[in-house]
Design a protein around this motif. Structure first.
Motif, PDB file in Angstrom:
ATOM      1  N   GLY A  40       0.824  -1.199   0.000  1.00  0.00           N
ATOM      2  CA  GLY A  40       0.000   0.000   0.000  1.00  0.00           C
ATOM      3  C   GLY A  40       0.855   1.244   0.000  1.00  0.00           C
ATOM      4  O   GLY A  40       1.778   1.368   0.811  1.00  0.00           O
ATOM      5  N   GLN A  41       0.572   2.157  -0.914  1.00  0.00           N
ATOM      6  CA  GLN A  41       1.364   3.383  -1.043  1.00  0.00           C
ATOM      7  C   GLN A  41       0.519   4.645  -0.862  1.00  0.00           C
ATOM      8  O   GLN A  41       0.988   5.742  -1.115  1.00  0.00           O
ATOM      9  CB  GLN A  41       2.058   3.431  -2.413  1.00  0.00           C
ATOM     10  CG  GLN A  41       2.974   2.268  -2.701  1.00  0.00           C
ATOM     11  CD  GLN A  41       2.252   1.093  -3.348  1.00  0.00           C
ATOM     12  OE1 GLN A  41       1.482   1.265  -4.279  1.00  0.00           O
ATOM     13  NE2 GLN A  41       2.497  -0.097  -2.837  1.00  0.00           N
ATOM     14  N   GLU A  42      -0.698   4.490  -0.410  1.00  0.00           N
ATOM     15  CA  GLU A  42      -1.595   5.633  -0.305  1.00  0.00           C
ATOM     16  C   GLU A  42      -1.396   6.407   0.993  1.00  0.00           C
ATOM     17  O   GLU A  42      -1.394   7.643   1.000  1.00  0.00           O
ATOM     18  CB  GLU A  42      -3.039   5.135  -0.384  1.00  0.00           C
ATOM     19  CG  GLU A  42      -4.085   6.234  -0.354  1.00  0.00           C
ATOM     20  CD  GLU A  42      -5.481   5.642  -0.513  1.00  0.00           C
ATOM     21  OE1 GLU A  42      -5.897   5.467  -1.667  1.00  0.00           O
ATOM     22  OE2 GLU A  42      -6.123   5.331   0.506  1.00  0.00           O
ATOM     23  N   SER A  43      -1.241   5.695   2.106  1.00  0.00           N
ATOM     24  CA  SER A  43      -1.030   6.345   3.389  1.00  0.00           C
ATOM     25  C   SER A  43      -0.241   5.414   4.294  1.00  0.00           C
ATOM     26  O   SER A  43      -0.108   4.219   4.029  1.00  0.00           O
ATOM     27  CB  SER A  43      -2.360   6.726   4.052  1.00  0.00           C
ATOM     28  OG  SER A  43      -3.097   5.565   4.406  1.00  0.00           O
ATOM     29  N   ALA A  44       0.293   6.000   5.375  1.00  0.00           N
ATOM     30  CA  ALA A  44       1.060   5.223   6.349  1.00  0.00           C
ATOM     31  C   ALA A  44       0.832   5.825   7.725  1.00  0.00           C
ATOM     32  O   ALA A  44       0.584   7.025   7.866  1.00  0.00           O
ATOM     33  CB  ALA A  44       2.544   5.224   6.010  1.00  0.00           C
ATOM     34  N   LYS A  78       6.405   1.290  24.611  1.00  0.00           N
ATOM     35  CA  LYS A  78       6.944  -0.071  24.695  1.00  0.00           C
ATOM     36  C   LYS A  78       6.267  -1.024  23.719  1.00  0.00           C
ATOM     37  O   LYS A  78       6.663  -2.188  23.611  1.00  0.00           O
ATOM     38  CB  LYS A  78       6.813  -0.598  26.120  1.00  0.00           C
ATOM     39  CG  LYS A  78       5.393  -0.735  26.645  1.00  0.00           C
ATOM     40  CD  LYS A  78       5.420  -1.256  28.077  1.00  0.00           C
ATOM     41  CE  LYS A  78       4.023  -1.466  28.625  1.00  0.00           C
ATOM     42  NZ  LYS A  78       4.046  -1.982  30.018  1.00  0.00           N
ATOM     43  N   MET A  79       5.242  -0.533  23.032  1.00  0.00           N
ATOM     44  CA  MET A  79       4.600  -1.333  21.989  1.00  0.00           C
ATOM     45  C   MET A  79       4.027  -0.393  20.933  1.00  0.00           C
ATOM     46  O   MET A  79       3.768   0.784  21.208  1.00  0.00           O
ATOM     47  CB  MET A  79       3.508  -2.227  22.573  1.00  0.00           C
ATOM     48  CG  MET A  79       2.490  -1.519  23.429  1.00  0.00           C
ATOM     49  SD  MET A  79       1.325  -2.694  24.178  1.00  0.00           S
ATOM     50  CE  MET A  79       0.407  -1.605  25.257  1.00  0.00           C
ATOM     51  N   ALA A  80       3.867  -0.926  19.735  1.00  0.00           N
ATOM     52  CA  ALA A  80       3.422  -0.083  18.619  1.00  0.00           C
ATOM     53  C   ALA A  80       2.747  -0.939  17.562  1.00  0.00           C
ATOM     54  O   ALA A  80       2.972  -2.149  17.477  1.00  0.00           O
ATOM     55  CB  ALA A  80       4.604   0.668  18.013  1.00  0.00           C
ATOM     56  N   ILE A  81       1.908  -0.283  16.759  1.00  0.00           N
ATOM     57  CA  ILE A  81       1.367  -0.907  15.559  1.00  0.00           C
ATOM     58  C   ILE A  81       1.527   0.071  14.392  1.00  0.00           C
ATOM     59  O   ILE A  81       1.610   1.286  14.592  1.00  0.00           O
ATOM     60  CB  ILE A  81      -0.115  -1.320  15.703  1.00  0.00           C
ATOM     61  CG1 ILE A  81      -1.012  -0.101  15.965  1.00  0.00           C
ATOM     62  CG2 ILE A  81      -0.278  -2.375  16.774  1.00  0.00           C
ATOM     63  CD1 ILE A  81      -2.506  -0.435  15.955  1.00  0.00           C
ATOM     64  N   GLY A  82       1.599  -0.471  13.183  1.00  0.00           N
ATOM     65  CA  GLY A  82       1.737   0.370  12.003  1.00  0.00           C
ATOM     66  C   GLY A  82       0.891  -0.151  10.856  1.00  0.00           C
ATOM     67  O   GLY A  82       0.453  -1.316  10.856  1.00  0.00           O
ATOM     68  N   HIS A  83       0.675   0.707   9.861  1.00  0.00           N
ATOM     69  CA  HIS A  83      -0.216   0.376   8.751  1.00  0.00           C
ATOM     70  C   HIS A  83       0.231   1.107   7.496  1.00  0.00           C
ATOM     71  O   HIS A  83       0.601   2.283   7.541  1.00  0.00           O
ATOM     72  CB  HIS A  83      -1.640   0.811   9.110  1.00  0.00           C
ATOM     73  CG  HIS A  83      -2.702   0.348   8.162  1.00  0.00           C
ATOM     74  ND1 HIS A  83      -3.118   1.089   7.078  1.00  0.00           N
ATOM     75  CD2 HIS A  83      -3.446  -0.792   8.150  1.00  0.00           C
ATOM     76  CE1 HIS A  83      -4.077   0.429   6.433  1.00  0.00           C
ATOM     77  NE2 HIS A  83      -4.296  -0.713   7.070  1.00  0.00           N
ATOM     78  N   VAL A  84       0.259   0.406   6.374  1.00  0.00           N
ATOM     79  CA  VAL A  84       0.350   1.032   5.055  1.00  0.00           C
ATOM     80  C   VAL A  84      -0.904   0.656   4.301  1.00  0.00           C
ATOM     81  O   VAL A  84      -1.408  -0.460   4.419  1.00  0.00           O
ATOM     82  CB  VAL A  84       1.604   0.598   4.269  1.00  0.00           C
ATOM     83  CG1 VAL A  84       2.856   1.196   4.878  1.00  0.00           C
ATOM     84  CG2 VAL A  84       1.724  -0.920   4.178  1.00  0.00           C
TER      85      VAL A  84
END
Length: 457
Positions: A40-44, A78-84
């Protein structure tokens, strides 16, 4: 006469999550999203938690455009999530960028979603009648509304109840309270795997991310499974019994990176075997085998090896063109193809060429590629496809346009051959694809219309 546009299904989304109290979780998430950029290249976006509150930064564009070193360094936790993201549902707006973060009676929660629900509108209407307010147009917000509505006791119980309401495909990573959670729909349509990283764990859409972030592959999340990661380690809950495993076949054909393994199947090896099956089904008397890069390369190498033919770099990809923008004129759309791909005349001149691509969705790009290879001097162009004809739309997270715009839904094989201008055209059979994958536990709905989950067509 039909007008056909882009030839490829649009990638859906990629998710990453990490619980590692002693490590720079935001930076590792940034690296993880870089490894998932193809999805995915639309948002991050990245959301981080210190166990009490959640901070989020997201924006439109590539990972490198949304995040600077300064921004990443400011995301502490101490924790994280990410999205593309590429939007299979909902419009391409900043408000629809993920992760979604909400305040509710139990505190804060962040969610990132890969997939698409088939009953999202029905659920949205029901929630709206009960007073829910929506700030986005995406089905991911429906999921987070359901979770918070059911959040009377444990979060795990709320997730089980939410899964009972959902129809469709979903791989989720969630930050809540002092834990990271991952879950996968009961069919396992969209991928999600677990990695071990020092004193913590991570979750990712593809195993290639684990190599990038220095994590060790543990296993795939099972269909219907809820995985909870907290200070006590990793815990598994079977939120929903596996109905029938139907992983997305297009993950192996086109979407996933070749260095990934999904549900114990190597993507690159699967694509190589697709080429071998193509060679057995349709051997061509040719001088050279070439690929439409990148996802057609492994199949082309398998085809060439099986028939003892030379492989050449007949089509060169510009690696610095990441996104396709809607162009206002046909001439500009054709220029966009030439910006991405170019024929290598020194390799193609006076050759009988087999050109292998992974799919044809609408047809125009394929016709331009065949024309390009001919203009570079090829005497014959035989076009072979390592997927069956895409004749039905996907409702589970891949954007393949409407059914009436799919060229294989409107034309027969010979008509498509004439449309793209090839000397011959052959698609791998469904049986050949299943032999290449070594399993029949995959969704083939975009080829045969047999959807494993009810859809409104």
């Amino acid at each position: 006469m039909f007008e056909f546009g882009e030839d490829k299904p649009k990638e859906e989304c990629g998710v990453f999550g990490i619980y590692a109290p002693t490590q720079e979780v935001a930076r590792l998430t940034y690296y993880g999203l870089y490894a998932l950029q193809h999805r995915g290249q639309e948002s991050a976006g990245i959301a981080v938690s210190d166990g009490r509150s959640i901070d989020v930064h997201k924006g439109m564009g590539l990972v490198s455009e949304v995040f600077s070193d300064r921004v990443v360094d400011c995301l502490k936790g101490k924790m994280a999530i990410g999205h593309v993201r590429y939007s299979p549902t909902g419009s391409g707006l900043l408000t629809n960028a993920q992760p979604l973060v909400v305040h509710y009676q139990k505190g804060m929660m962040a969610l990132a979603h890969n997939g698409s629900l088939t009953n999202a509108l029905e659920l949205r209407e029901e929630l709206g009648k009960n007073g829910a307010v929506f700030q986005t147009t995406i089905d991911s917000e429906v999921i987070i509304n359901l979770i918070t509505r059911y959040r009377q006791e444990s979060l795990e119980d709320a997730l089980v109840k939410t899964m009972l309401d959902l129809r469709g495909a979903y791989a989720l990573v969630i930050l809540a309270e002092d834990k990271l959670i991952g879950l996968r729909d009961p069919h396992g349509v969209r991928p999600l795997c677990i990695g071990r990283m020092g004193d913590g764990y991570c979750l990712a859409s593809e195993s290639c991310v684990l190599d990038t972030t220095g994590a060790e592959f543990v296993r795939d999340v099972e269909p219907g499974e809820i995985v909870v990661i907290d200070e006590d380690g990793l815990h598994s809950h079977q939120g929903f019994s596996e109905i029938e495993r139907t992983s997305c076949a297009f993950e192996y054909i086109h979407i996933a990176r070749p260095d990934s393994t999904i549900d114990q199947l190597s993507v690159s090896e699967s694509r190589r075997r697709m080429g071998i099956e193509l060679a057995r089904e349709y051997p061509v008397d040719a001088d050279l085998v070439i690929a439409v890069p990148d996802s057609g390369t492994a199949s082309a190498l398998g085809y060439a090896s099986e028939l003892g033919l030379p492989f050449g770099d007949g089509v060169i990809k510009n690696c610095y063109v990441h996104r396709t923008f809607i162009q206002p004129t046909q001439e500009m759309r054709e220029m966009d193809v030439r910006l991405k791909l170019n024929a290598n005349a020194s390799v193609l001149k006076n050759k009988r060429v087999v050109m292998i691509d992974d799919s044809i969705v609408q047809g125009t790009t394929s016709s331009k590629l065949v024309e390009m290879v001919r203009k570079a001097g090829a005497k014959e162009v035989h076009f072979l496809i390592s997927s069956p004809p895409v004749a039905y739309p996907c409702f589970f997270g891949i954007d393949t346009v409407k059914r009436e715009k799919l060229i294989a839904n409107q034309m027969g094989i010979e008509e498509i051959r004439e449309f793209v201008g090839a000397d011959s055209l052959h698609y791998i059979s469904e049986g050949g694809l299943l032999r290449a994958l070594g399993t029949d536990c995959v969704c083939l709905a975009c080829f045969n219309g047999a959807y494993p989950i009810p859809v409104l067509t």
